[in-house]
Design a protein around this motif. Structure first.
Motif, PDB file in Angstrom:
ATOM      1  N   UNK A  99       0.798  -1.147  -0.117  1.00 44.92           N
ATOM      2  CA  UNK A  99      -0.070   0.050  -0.163  1.00 44.92           C
ATOM      3  C   UNK A  99       0.939   1.157   0.065  1.00 44.92           C
ATOM      4  N   UNK A 100       1.907   1.334   0.722  1.00 47.62           N
ATOM      5  CA  UNK A 100       2.698   2.426   0.845  1.00 47.62           C
ATOM      6  C   UNK A 100       3.812   2.608  -0.280  1.00 47.62           C
ATOM      7  N   UNK A 101       4.268   1.277  -0.882  1.00 45.98           N
ATOM      8  CA  UNK A 101       5.327   1.398  -1.893  1.00 45.98           C
ATOM      9  C   UNK A 101       4.761   0.589  -2.939  1.00 45.98           C
ATOM     10  N   UNK A 102       4.683   1.151  -4.209  1.00 45.86           N
ATOM     11  CA  UNK A 102       4.230   0.663  -5.247  1.00 45.86           C
ATOM     12  C   UNK A 102       5.292  -0.400  -6.007  1.00 45.86           C
ATOM     13  N   UNK A 103       6.518  -0.198  -5.524  1.00 43.93           N
ATOM     14  CA  UNK A 103       7.587  -1.025  -6.366  1.00 43.93           C
ATOM     15  C   UNK A 103       7.391  -2.426  -5.736  1.00 43.93           C
ATOM     16  N   UNK A 104       7.722  -3.515  -6.733  1.00 40.60           N
ATOM     17  CA  UNK A 104       7.629  -4.977  -6.120  1.00 40.60           C
ATOM     18  C   UNK A 104       9.093  -4.993  -5.669  1.00 40.60           C
ATOM     19  N   UNK A 105       9.044  -6.274  -4.561  1.00 43.78           N
ATOM     20  CA  UNK A 105      10.185  -6.609  -4.141  1.00 43.78           C
ATOM     21  C   UNK A 105      11.255  -6.931  -5.043  1.00 43.78           C
ATOM     22  N   UNK A 106      10.964  -7.652  -6.043  1.00 47.18           N
ATOM     23  CA  UNK A 106      12.125  -8.330  -6.989  1.00 47.18           C
ATOM     24  C   UNK A 106      11.716  -8.216  -8.399  1.00 47.18           C
ATOM     25  N   UNK A 107      12.282  -7.741  -9.380  1.00 43.86           N
ATOM     26  CA  UNK A 107      11.954  -8.126 -10.837  1.00 43.86           C
ATOM     27  C   UNK A 107      13.034  -9.097 -11.342  1.00 43.86           C
ATOM     28  N   UNK A 108      12.606 -10.338 -11.627  1.00 40.09           N
ATOM     29  CA  UNK A 108      13.628 -11.278 -12.217  1.00 40.09           C
ATOM     30  C   UNK A 108      13.398 -11.766 -13.418  1.00 40.09           C
ATOM     31  N   UNK A 109      14.687 -11.607 -14.182  1.00 43.91           N
ATOM     32  CA  UNK A 109      14.759 -11.889 -16.000  1.00 43.91           C
ATOM     33  C   UNK A 109      14.409 -13.505 -15.792  1.00 43.91           C
ATOM     34  N   UNK A 110      13.455 -13.904 -16.839  1.00 44.51           N
ATOM     35  CA  UNK A 110      13.267 -15.270 -17.092  1.00 44.51           C
ATOM     36  C   UNK A 110      14.236 -16.108 -17.140  1.00 44.51           C
ATOM     37  N   UNK A 111      15.691 -15.420 -17.669  1.00 42.19           N
ATOM     38  CA  UNK A 111      16.594 -16.142 -17.882  1.00 42.19           C
ATOM     39  C   UNK A 111      17.576 -16.709 -16.617  1.00 42.19           C
ATOM     40  N   UNK A 112      17.171 -15.907 -15.520  1.00 37.86           N
ATOM     41  CA  UNK A 112      17.744 -16.137 -14.296  1.00 37.86           C
ATOM     42  C   UNK A 112      16.880 -17.326 -13.425  1.00 37.86           C
ATOM     43  N   UNK A 113      15.839 -17.793 -14.036  1.00 31.66           N
ATOM     44  CA  UNK A 113      14.978 -18.978 -13.480  1.00 31.66           C
ATOM     45  C   UNK A 113      15.772 -20.098 -13.687  1.00 31.66           C
ATOM     46  N   UNK A 114      16.249 -20.845 -12.855  1.00 31.22           N
ATOM     47  CA  UNK A 114      16.985 -22.264 -13.038  1.00 31.22           C
ATOM     48  C   UNK A 114      16.084 -23.287 -13.104  1.00 31.22           C
ATOM     49  N   UNK A 115      15.097 -23.432 -12.317  1.00 25.51           N
ATOM     50  CA  UNK A 115      14.097 -24.455 -12.292  1.00 25.51           C
ATOM     51  C   UNK A 115      12.744 -24.347 -11.679  1.00 25.51           C
ATOM     52  N   UNK A 116      11.669 -24.759 -12.405  1.00 28.10           N
ATOM     53  CA  UNK A 116      10.372 -24.477 -11.818  1.00 28.10           C
ATOM     54  C   UNK A 116      10.031 -25.891 -11.418  1.00 28.10           C
ATOM     55  N   UNK A 117       9.948 -26.097 -10.040  1.00 24.97           N
ATOM     56  CA  UNK A 117       9.482 -27.458  -9.589  1.00 24.97           C
ATOM     57  C   UNK A 117       8.108 -27.505  -8.950  1.00 24.97           C
ATOM     58  N   UNK A 118       7.641 -28.808  -8.552  1.00 22.58           N
ATOM     59  CA  UNK A 118       6.239 -28.719  -8.183  1.00 22.58           C
ATOM     60  C   UNK A 118       5.817 -27.792  -7.090  1.00 22.58           C
ATOM     61  N   UNK A 119       6.693 -27.390  -6.115  1.00 24.12           N
ATOM     62  CA  UNK A 119       6.286 -26.414  -5.147  1.00 24.12           C
ATOM     63  C   UNK A 119       7.143 -25.293  -5.161  1.00 24.12           C
ATOM     64  N   UNK A 120       8.193 -25.160  -5.725  1.00 23.33           N
ATOM     65  CA  UNK A 120       9.016 -23.910  -5.590  1.00 23.33           C
ATOM     66  C   UNK A 120       9.776 -23.643  -7.000  1.00 23.33           C
ATOM     67  N   UNK A 121      10.135 -22.301  -7.183  1.00 29.84           N
ATOM     68  CA  UNK A 121      10.812 -21.854  -8.277  1.00 29.84           C
ATOM     69  C   UNK A 121      12.258 -21.373  -7.736  1.00 29.84           C
ATOM     70  N   UNK A 122      13.077 -22.000  -8.397  1.00 32.09           N
ATOM     71  CA  UNK A 122      14.715 -21.658  -7.997  1.00 32.09           C
ATOM     72  C   UNK A 122      15.195 -20.497  -8.999  1.00 32.09           C
ATOM     73  N   UNK A 123      15.687 -19.316  -8.488  1.00 37.27           N
ATOM     74  CA  UNK A 123      16.150 -18.625  -9.423  1.00 37.27           C
ATOM     75  C   UNK A 123      17.799 -18.139  -8.919  1.00 37.27           C
ATOM     76  N   UNK A 124      18.581 -17.790  -9.737  1.00 31.98           N
ATOM     77  CA  UNK A 124      19.884 -17.319  -9.525  1.00 31.98           C
ATOM     78  C   UNK A 124      20.253 -15.854  -9.872  1.00 31.98           C
ATOM     79  N   UNK A 125      20.129 -15.191  -8.502  1.00 30.30           N
ATOM     80  CA  UNK A 125      20.281 -13.581  -8.803  1.00 30.30           C
ATOM     81  C   UNK A 125      21.280 -13.031  -7.723  1.00 30.30           C
ATOM     82  N   UNK A 126      21.929 -12.114  -8.047  1.00 31.23           N
ATOM     83  CA  UNK A 126      22.836 -11.428  -6.858  1.00 31.23           C
ATOM     84  C   UNK A 126      22.059 -10.561  -6.233  1.00 31.23           C
ATOM     85  N   UNK A 127      22.186 -10.499  -4.700  1.00 29.73           N
ATOM     86  CA  UNK A 127      21.374  -9.655  -3.964  1.00 29.73           C
ATOM     87  C   UNK A 127      22.364  -8.654  -3.626  1.00 29.73           C
TER      88      UNK A 127
END
Length: 77
Positions: free
Chosen positions: A49-77
């Protein structure tokens, strides 16, 4: 896979094994129709409500695996 199924999955960063949140939205390429980015929020509705910016915007190329319960990404923080 339906978007409603994708939204239920937690997004985990491979670099530090931390949960980034859940998929909130997708960004598509208008010409190709392919997913370019996933937008992940931590699920804190009050922060949204106070911040319109999303927490993370992740490029599709950084997605390593989409599993049955989780999505694994490889991003530097």
């Amino acid at each position: 896979m339906l978007f409603s199924e994708l939204r239920c999955k937690q997004v985990i960063n491979l670099k530090d094994c931390k949960c980034l949140g859940r998929v909130n939205d997708l960004e598509f390429d208008e010409c190709s129709g392919q997913i370019c980015k996933i937008i992940v929020s931590n699920g804190n509705r009050f922060a949204c409500w106070f911040n319109n910016e999303p927490e993370y915007i992740i490029c599709f190329k950084d997605i390593k695996k989409i599993g049955p319960d989780i999505i694994i990404v490889d991003i530097g923080r």
